[in-house]
Design an enzyme around this catalytic site. Structure first.
Site, PDB file in Angstrom:
ATOM      1  N   GLN A 481      -7.075  -0.915  11.727  1.00 53.90           N
ATOM      2  CA  GLN A 481      -5.774  -1.581  11.628  1.00 53.90           C
ATOM      3  C   GLN A 481      -4.720  -0.737  12.332  1.00 53.90           C
ATOM      4  OE1 GLN A 481      -4.415  -3.662   7.863  1.00 53.90           O
ATOM      5  NE2 GLN A 481      -3.133  -1.848   7.771  1.00 53.90           N
ATOM      6  N   SER A 484       0.685   1.155  11.403  1.00 52.27           N
ATOM      7  CA  SER A 484       1.647   2.238  11.191  1.00 52.27           C
ATOM      8  C   SER A 484       1.913   3.027  12.473  1.00 52.27           C
ATOM      9  CB  SER A 484       1.139   3.194  10.110  1.00 52.27           C
ATOM     10  OG  SER A 484       1.059   2.544   8.873  1.00 52.27           O
ATOM     11  N   SER A 516      -7.086   4.536   9.850  1.00 55.76           N
ATOM     12  CA  SER A 516      -8.385   4.870   9.245  1.00 55.76           C
ATOM     13  C   SER A 516      -9.520   4.324  10.093  1.00 55.76           C
ATOM     14  CB  SER A 516      -8.481   4.287   7.836  1.00 55.76           C
ATOM     15  OG  SER A 516      -7.455   4.778   7.010  1.00 55.76           O
ATOM     16  N   GLU A 599      -7.015  -9.564   1.226  1.00 56.02           N
ATOM     17  CA  GLU A 599      -8.025  -8.703   0.659  1.00 56.02           C
ATOM     18  C   GLU A 599      -8.936  -9.571  -0.209  1.00 56.02           C
ATOM     19  OE1 GLU A 599      -6.623  -4.904  -0.942  1.00 56.02           O
ATOM     20  OE2 GLU A 599      -4.640  -5.595  -0.373  1.00 56.02           O
ATOM     21  N   GLU A 719       7.305   4.379  -4.410  1.00 58.46           N
ATOM     22  CA  GLU A 719       8.722   4.050  -4.545  1.00 58.46           C
ATOM     23  C   GLU A 719       9.061   2.737  -3.849  1.00 58.46           C
ATOM     24  OE1 GLU A 719       7.952   8.022  -5.614  1.00 58.46           O
ATOM     25  OE2 GLU A 719       7.503   7.025  -3.706  1.00 58.46           O
TER      26      GLU A 719
END
Length: 735
Positions: A481, A484, A516, A599, A719
């Site tokens: 993927q 990021s 990853s 997912e 957060e």
């Protein structure tokens, strides 16, 4: 979400709320606080009995409603949310215990009495009560504090002698028994000390076949259901208050600190609900599963309620600390609920010992199951079990392998549409998962492919679907993927990788990071900016990138653990054909939402999340002495939350199976799991002691903690996720 998982229970909860509105409103409760401590039947009791809310779990043969203990749990939760006064919980605990006994004189008598509306209380066996065998039964002596004792007309009393532990049905006016009134912490209920001075128990008073573990699980489940209701009130009340209370010219709910407080309250509340439900359904399971479920309900449902209500008071501020506010009444009830399962530390230790080699499991029962479908799936899996999986250079060999057979028969990803899957409904996915488990077969996973392929099936051309679907299912293609970037992590829409239109396709330039498995991947799903002149969410497009194409430079990133699972990926004029642009230019953000929502539904009878495995290994393999209660108590606390998280996920599946709208449990579970991973790793490190001086400390004490930041950051920091929960689930205003 409330305790119920079926439409009829949802209707029941609505009816209970209406009942509270009419007969036990919180304003009436405030006005009558001085009266509840004296005991007796509250003013709404006759109406409660007339509506059958006291006897849902009692069979029709004894005058009850013929429902389940879970039905009664729904009422307990809603009464907790509405702070309905009086001895309802103590009464249904006593009557449900009687209903769990074998058919005998005491159970017949008790069920008839409770169905008629008698009030009651349950007294668990304790060392404070001694039993002396007599010619006709037992003589009981001792003292024990009891919730709603003064209101109870009949008691279910647990006691033990040298031979066994038993429960007996006792008239609260019996000779040798007295009630000593006390000033109750819970101002909406009485409390007293039961004093036994040679109370005679006849053999006919004993509730035959009623086991201690069953009753402990019943008590834990019902009290956790009440704690769930108390915390649901806290979530709703603080959220509403945070939307209207202004400070510095803004609603306090727009401040991140308050958002996080409210979101954390919601997570705690939902875990309590899941733990309560797990305990109540465990009543139909064996004693080992009951022990695990009861411990989880106490540690994951009841104990956290006090902190949760205390936190609620801090959100309300000074007003929440006043006598006139509802908050202290709910906090008082939470304190009284925890008191009923004391000693908490000893119970955590007992749970740890029970969980050392066992996982919490819940078997899913399917309404209106199609036996022919199960038989067909079973036959296919029998054929698959006879095949071997072969590896060729780390990849699956497609010739004659088990995985190829599963892929080509729609069983590698049965939720995908035909011809690549079976288009299986949630109920059918449960059947398939159960049949896999029966044969000890592992359902194949294509990891990132499970996110990528549903998106490709939704937006790709037929040629693209055919090119990627079966090879991915067979394990011949590995995906990564490419989302990021160094400057775009949680703020994914802020990415800067550019895609420029060229003849026949697009040219990509930019840098991706934390990717990853990129060093092993064949293809990547990639977001890139195709229009810099529109708002950042609208200028993104979604591409499929050949990871071996010219211009793709993959550089492994060594992590603090020493492993290199992540990578930097540099895209230097990488050509992507038009066919590998999914959807239209500028639709990338919307398509990405599809990817992140796809997912695969994890459907299993297993409830544990596995977070406790390192701690288990430390105790079993690390030479921890069996007498060390600290390690077992730590394991018990970790297992309790882990089981609650697993039950929360399982409840999401059951909502779908039962035709209800999906909830938001999976979003809350992600945050809870990240935090639990941190706590578990910290506990392992502390218990490992000096062994952690060495990198290869037992139970991954060092590497486990070094890897925790990956869990806390991956998929968006905790957060950020708390902000999302506060704004999208609770509806708090943006800052």
């Amino acid at each position: 979400m409330p305790l119920y998982l079926a439409e009829d229970q949802a209707d029941l909860a609505t009816a209970v709320s209406d009942f509270a509105d009419r007969f036990a409103d919180i304003r009436q409760t405030h006005e009558n606080l001085d009266s509840y401590g004296a005991g007796g039947r509250p003013s709404h009791w006759d109406e409660l009995v007339a509506n059958g809310l006291h006897a849902l779990h009692i069979s029709e043969a004894h005058g009850g409603q013929g429902g389940s203990v879970v039905d009664t749990g729904v009422v307990v939760e809603e009464f907790g949310r509405r702070l309905v006064p009086g001895p309802y919980v103590s009464t249904v605990l006593a009557s449900a215990a009687v209903a769990g006994a074998a058919d005998c004189k005491a159970s017949t008598r008790g069920l008839d009495l409770f169905a008629e509306g008698a009030t009651g209380a349950l007294i668990m066996p304790t060392a404070a009560v001694t039993a002396l065998a007599t010619g006709e039964g037992w003589a009981l002596s001792g003292q024990v504090p009891v919730a709603s004792l003064l209101s109870a007309e009949w008691l279910v009393v647990g006691f033990a002698d040298e031979a066994a532990t038993r429960f007996a049905l006792v008239n609260a006016e019996s000779e040798g028994l007295s009630k000593v009134a006390g000033s109750s912490t819970d101002l909406t209920r009485d409390a007293g000390t039961l004093v036994l001075e040679g109370l005679l128990i006849d053999v006919d008073d004993v509730l035959a076949g009623l086991g201690v573990q069953y009753v402990e699980t019943l008590q834990a489940g019902m009290l956790a259901a009440e704690a769930s209701g108390i915390m649901r009130w806290a979530v709703e009340a603080t959220t509403d208050y945070s939307k209207i209370r202004e400070q510095f010219g803004k609603p306090i709910g727009s401040f991140q600190a308050v958002k996080h407080k409210c979101a954390n309250l919601l997570i705690t509340s939902e875990l309590a609900t899941a733990a309560a439900w797990s305990a109540l359904v465990a009543l139909d399971q064996g004693v080992d599963q009951q022990a695990l479920a009861a411990g989880s309900a106490i540690q994951g449902g009841i104990v956290p309620s006090v902190d949760a209500l205390t936190e609620a008071v801090t959100i309300f501020g000074g007003i929440g600390y006043t006598w006139e506010h509802d908050a202290h009444l709910y906090l008082r009830r939470a304190i009284a609920t925890v008191a009923q399962v004391a000693p908490v530390g000893a119970r955590a230790t007992a749970l740890g010992r029970a969980a050392l080699e066992l996982d919490r499991r819940i078997d899913i029962e399917l309404p209106e199951e199609d036996p022919a479908f199960r038989q067909r799936i079973g036959m296919l899996l029998d054929d698959a079990a006879a095949l071997a999986n072969e590896h060729d250079g780390g990849r699956w060999n497609s010739r004659g392998s088990q995985r190829t057979f599963l892929a080509e028969n729609g069983l590698a990803a049965p939720h995908w549409p035909a011809p690549y899957g079976l288009g299986a409904s949630p109920a059918e996915q449960v059947v398939i998962a159960q049949e896999y488990a029966r044969r000890n077969l592992l359902q194949p996973s294509s990891v990132i492919g499970e996110w990528a392929m549903p998106t490709i099936l939704a937006y790709g051309s037929e040629d693209v679907k055919e090119k990627f679907a079966l090879p991915t299912l067979r394990g011949e293609l590995i995906w990564c993927q490419l989302f990021s970037e160094p400057g775009a992590g949680s703020d994914l829409a802020g990415l800067s990788t550019r895609a420029v239109k060229v003849d026949g396709g697009w040219e990509l330039r930019g840098q991706k990071v934390w990717t990853s498995g990129a060093h092993e991947a064949d293809w990547g799903i990639c977001l890139a900016r195709t229009d810099a002149d529109v708002p950042k969410h609208k200028g993104l497009s979604y591409f499929l990138v050949d990871m071996r194409a010219p211009g793709v430079d993959i550089r492994p990133l060594k992590q603090s653990t020493g492993d290199a699972e992540f990578n930097e990926v540099f895209l230097d004029s990488v050509f992507v054909p038009d066919a590998y642009l999914l959807g239209e230019p500028g639709q990338g953000w919307r398509i990405t939402a599809t990817t992140l929502q796809n997912e695969r539904t994890q459907i299993s009878s297993g409830v544990s999340t596995g977070t406790e495995e390192s701690l288990r290994r430390l105790i079993t393999d690390g030479g921890y002495p069996a007498t060390d209660d600290a390690a077992y108590a730590a394991l018990g606390r970790i297992v309790a939350v882990s089981s609650a998280i697993g039950a929360l996920n399982l409840r999401e599946t059951l909502r779908q199976v039962n035709g209800l709208q999906p909830g938001f449990g999976s979003s809350l579970a992600k945050v809870a799991h990240a935090r639990l991973s941190r706590e578990a790793a910290t506990v392992v490190l502390q218990l490992a002691g000096p062994a952690a001086l060495f990198a290869q400390a037992p139970a991954d004490a060092v590497t486990g903690l070094l890897g925790v930041p990956q869990v806390l950051i991956g998929g968006g920091t905790v957060e950020i996720q708390l902000n999302v929960i506060a704004e999208r689930i609770l509806g708090l205003p943006r800052g």
